[in-house]
Design an enzyme around this catalytic site. Structure first.
Site, PDB file in Angstrom:
ATOM      1  N   HIS A   1      33.930 -11.044  -2.998  1.00 50.84           N
ATOM      2  CA  HIS A   1      33.876 -10.580  -1.524  1.00 50.84           C
ATOM      3  C   HIS A   1      32.890 -11.149  -0.601  1.00 50.84           C
ATOM      4  O   HIS A   1      31.723 -11.143  -1.117  1.00 50.84           O
ATOM      5  CB  HIS A   1      33.496  -9.111  -1.661  1.00 50.84           C
TER       6      HIS A   1
ATOM      7  N   HIS B   1      25.158  -2.627  -2.458  1.00 51.77           N
ATOM      8  CA  HIS B   1      24.054  -3.505  -2.045  1.00 51.77           C
ATOM      9  C   HIS B   1      22.933  -2.748  -1.521  1.00 51.77           C
ATOM     10  O   HIS B   1      22.928  -1.704  -0.802  1.00 51.77           O
ATOM     11  CB  HIS B   1      24.685  -4.584  -1.400  1.00 51.77           C
TER      12      HIS B   1
ATOM     13  N   GLU C   1      21.816  -1.595   8.883  1.00 52.89           N
ATOM     14  CA  GLU C   1      23.032  -1.491   9.174  1.00 52.89           C
ATOM     15  C   GLU C   1      23.617  -0.234   9.894  1.00 52.89           C
ATOM     16  O   GLU C   1      23.492   1.014   9.188  1.00 52.89           O
ATOM     17  CB  GLU C   1      24.001  -1.766   8.018  1.00 52.89           C
TER      18      GLU C   1
ATOM     19  N   HIS D   1      22.597   2.754   7.410  1.00 50.62           N
ATOM     20  CA  HIS D   1      22.008   2.486   6.135  1.00 50.62           C
ATOM     21  C   HIS D   1      20.615   1.622   6.301  1.00 50.62           C
ATOM     22  O   HIS D   1      21.032   0.329   6.705  1.00 50.62           O
ATOM     23  CB  HIS D   1      22.870   1.739   5.360  1.00 50.62           C
TER      24      HIS D   1
ATOM     25  N   HIS E   1      23.679   1.383  -0.455  1.00 50.93           N
ATOM     26  CA  HIS E   1      24.986   1.900  -0.003  1.00 50.93           C
ATOM     27  C   HIS E   1      26.116   1.193  -0.682  1.00 50.93           C
ATOM     28  O   HIS E   1      26.017  -0.017  -1.001  1.00 50.93           O
ATOM     29  CB  HIS E   1      25.012   2.005   1.375  1.00 50.93           C
TER      30      HIS E   1
END
Length: 437
Positions: free
Chosen positions: A289, A332, A338, A362, A368
């Protein structure tokens, strides 16, 4: 509204004149002794005069009256939930989710509907960001607004914005964005309940991210950014209000004419809009990803190479084809902050609880990732080629700054989902003596 024609491109030198006054744009020099049609020349500078040429931003406006004609500014409480006081509540490192913010039923225009959710830094030092939501239901009447502190990146979520600027008019719908840069005067007309998000940057201006190994094309293409054409209003309007956001406070001055009286203009310091449908998605076609940085639409760089004061990132519809991969976002912890919002649809990693018109935060190094339902489904799914996020548009305001919530964001709005942490509680312990192939 005027006819919605636009000039396209990003960071280019533009020129425009209202077709009702042909020849209104001076030729050969910026500030002639007498401008055509008896206009006044006025420069709007978005960078220092001595900034390098490739960074220098300024525009010349040829207007019926110079903008200096107004009564003195006085402090006003017109935007009582707009603030840059980051010490209103105690710091909170927890994952935070907001349910959709309520749109008021009482008469509320764009300025009075501004609510600061979180942020960091100080506009007086020209360093920092603020994240706001706008919750309104009525047009701005006999008034205009400008921001002395920084740029507004506006993300409508519900309702269409009819934005009148000194440079012309823009219509901005959900799944489009608009950027109104520092000092530009504008008014917002809405028709009914309207909601959206704003990313404000104090340090500089938004730019397209460098593409590096991606090459010459990809992500947001410069030609898809649209700038309005000149459209002036020669109107005597007694009691017209000019709202100024200055050092985090709002001030009000009165004048007796419309500020949207620019007949012609030229330069590279302009308002602009962009349709998120035009974003060219880059993604993995083998395994793993990719980092969310591949979805960056615009960035406001810091003085550190590769580190942003703020990035505007989207997660649009795209094909997912990775093999041997847990395809949703990985768990992560991040040195960045964020803030996510949802314009429409269902975000793949949080299909329940994260709703259009809501948000999450976050903070730096707060863990999260996907909720338990998403993890279980993605861990066992057959990995066929699949188009994901169809009918969805999520976005992220990402910053290198550690953001604090305002009292309105933490308490007054009463939209904090205090059970958000429970979406991870049911993640099972899967550790085994057997090798998981």
């Amino acid at each position: 509204m005027a006819e919605l024609k636009y000039l396209s491109g990003f960071g280019s030198e533009f020129s425009s004149e209202d077709p009702r006054r042909p020849g209104s744009l001076p030729q050969g020099q910026n500030n002639p002794q007498r401008c055509p049609y008896g206009l006044y020349a006025e420069q709007l500078s978005g960078t220092a005069f001595t900034a390098p040429r490739h960074e220098n931003r300024r525009s010349w406006l040829y207007r019926i009256r110079p903008s200096v004609i107004h009564e003195p500014f006085k402090r006003t409480n017109s935007a009582k939930f707009l603030t840059h006081n980051w010490d209103e509540v105690d710091p909170d490192p927890n994952q935070t989710r907001w349910l959709p913010f309520d749109i008021p039923s009482a008469f509320t225009d764009f300025v009075s509907g501004l609510h600061t959710v979180c942020g960091a830094g100080d506009p007086r030092a020209r360093h920092g960001i603020a994240i706001h939501v706008f919750l309104c239901n009525a047009p701005m009447e006999k008034s205009a607004f400008y921001n002395s502190d920084g740029d507004f990146l506006i993300v409508p979520q519900q309702g269409t914005l009819q934005i009148t600027t000194e440079f012309g008019k823009m219509e901005v719908r959900p799944n489009e964005i608009a950027v109104i840069q520092q000092g530009m005067r504008f008014a917002v007309h809405v028709d009914g309940p309207t909601r959206g998000y704003i990313l404000e940057v104090f340090d500089g201006h938004f730019k397209l991210p460098d593409l590096g190994p991606i090459g010459a094309n990809g992500l947001a293409n410069p030609r898809d950014f649209l700038t309005p054409v000149a459209h002036y209003a020669d109107e005597e309007i007694p009691g017209f209000k000019i709202f100024s956001k200055y050092q985090g406070a709002v001030f009000e001055a009165v004048q007796n004419h419309s500020p949207f009286d620019v007949v012609a203009w030229h330069g590279n310091y302009v308002p602009y809009k962009y349709c998120l449908d035009n974003f060219m998605v880059i993604n993995s076609v083998s395994f793993d990803h990719c980092d969310p940085s591949i979805f960056t639409v615009l960035t406001c760089p810091s003085t550190k190479a590769g580190v942003a004061i703020a990035d505007f990132v989207i997660f649009p519809p795209r094909w997912s084809v990775q093999e041997h991969t847990f395809r949703p976002p990985y768990y992560h912890r991040n040195c960045m902050s964020e803030f996510m919002g949802l314009i429409l649809g269902n975000y793949e990693a949080k299909e329940e609880g994260f709703a259009p018109g809501g948000a999450t935060l976050h903070s730096a190094m707060t863990p999260h990732g996907p909720d338990s339902k998403c993890f279980n489904a993605a861990s066992t799914a057959k990995l066929d080629a699949e188009k994901i996020a169809v009918g969805t548009q999520a976005f992220m305001f990402e910053s290198s700054l550690s953001m604090a919530m305002t009292k309105w964001g933490a308490e007054t709005c009463q939209k904090v989902d205090h059970k958000y942490y429970e979406c991870w509680k049911n993640l099972p312990k899967l550790f085994s003596d057997e090798v998981n192939v």
